[in-house]
Enzyme design. Structure first.
Site, short mmCIF file in Angstrom:
data_model
loop_
_atom_site.label_atom_id
_atom_site.label_comp_id
_atom_site.label_asym_id
_atom_site.label_seq_id
_atom_site.Cartn_x
_atom_site.Cartn_y
_atom_site.Cartn_z
N VAL A 1 0.87 -1.17 0.00
CA VAL A 1 0.00 0.00 0.00
C VAL A 1 0.91 1.22 0.00
CG1 VAL A 1 -2.01 -1.06 1.09
CG2 VAL A 1 -0.19 -0.13 2.52
N SER A 2 0.41 2.32 -0.56
CA SER A 2 1.27 3.48 -0.77
C SER A 2 1.59 4.25 0.49
CB SER A 2 0.63 4.43 -1.80
OG SER A 2 0.52 3.77 -3.05
N THR A 3 0.66 4.25 1.47
CA THR A 3 0.88 5.01 2.70
C THR A 3 0.45 4.17 3.89
OG1 THR A 3 -1.34 5.99 2.77
CG2 THR A 3 0.33 7.15 1.46
N GLN B 1 -3.38 3.75 4.31
CA GLN B 1 -4.16 2.88 3.45
C GLN B 1 -4.30 1.49 4.06
OE1 GLN B 1 -2.29 3.10 -0.41
NE2 GLN B 1 -3.56 4.82 -1.03
#
Length: 206
Positions: free
Chosen positions: A11-13, A16
């Site tokens: 996941v990007s962050t 998330q």
């Protein structure tokens, strides 16, 4: 040595949620110890858990990912990484959201060709979509600024004595560092806010 099955989740962050990907991995019966997860941008492959996974993978192992963009964001990088994993490391990859991207199937020349074509199309579409989103965001910000709408976080309120401190600073009674300290803000922030404060005062007099 028996081939092992691994899963990769990204996941990007940190905000998330990775649950959807983790559920998909568990449904494939992948041992929790063999699921590697990064909470990091996919702009490159310099991710701690991904690098750990690369050290674990051996020829004939199987790697699951939920979708192709979980591997990475860059069209060219994903293609290079796919080639490295399948040809140099000799592993199989299954992309759960795209059954055609399953290197266990069709290992003849035609099967490999079709898999490569699908991968290139999907990677291109994913990157093109991200480019379009960035362009729309930039256009939206530009349109908002043109209408006088401020983007980003609202500035912190100025202290009550800001006007008095600015006058002392401009008259040379105190230094910029002293003024910033009295206002409780960094020097660069003080200078920026003081400039804007001066412009606002001039406009009011006009």
């Amino acid at each position: 040595m028996n081939a092992k099955v691994y899963g990769y989740v990204r996941v990007s962050t940190r905000e998330q949620n990775e649950d959807r990907q983790m559920i998909a991995m568990r449904e494939k019966g992948i041992a929790p110890a063999n699921i590697y997860m990064d909470k990091q941008s996919g702009k490159d492959f310099n991710r701690p858990q991904y690098k750990r996974l690369m050290k674990k993978l051996r020829r004939d192992d199987l790697l699951y990912v939920k979708s192709i963009d979980r591997l990475g964001r860059s069209y060219e990088d994903v293609l290079r990484q796919w080639s490295y994993l399948t040809k140099e490391k000799g592993i199989d990859i299954v992309v759960l959201d795209m059954p055609l991207l399953d290197t266990r199937r069709g290992k003849d020349l035609m099967g490999t060709f079709l898999s490569d074509i699908v991968l290139q199309v999907l990677s291109f579409v994913a990157e093109n979509e991200r480019t379009t989103i960035r362009q729309r965001q930039a256009e939206g910000i530009a349109a908002a600024k043109a209408q006088g709408i401020r983007c980003g976080r609202p500035p912190h309120p100025l202290p009550d004595n800001f006007d008095d401190i600015c006058r002392k600073w401009r008259s040379g009674m105190i230094t910029g560092t002293q003024a910033a300290k009295e206002c409780g803000m960094p020097l660069a922030s003080f200078r920026y806010r003081a400039q804007g404060y001066k412009k606002a005062a001039l406009l009011q007099k006009a």
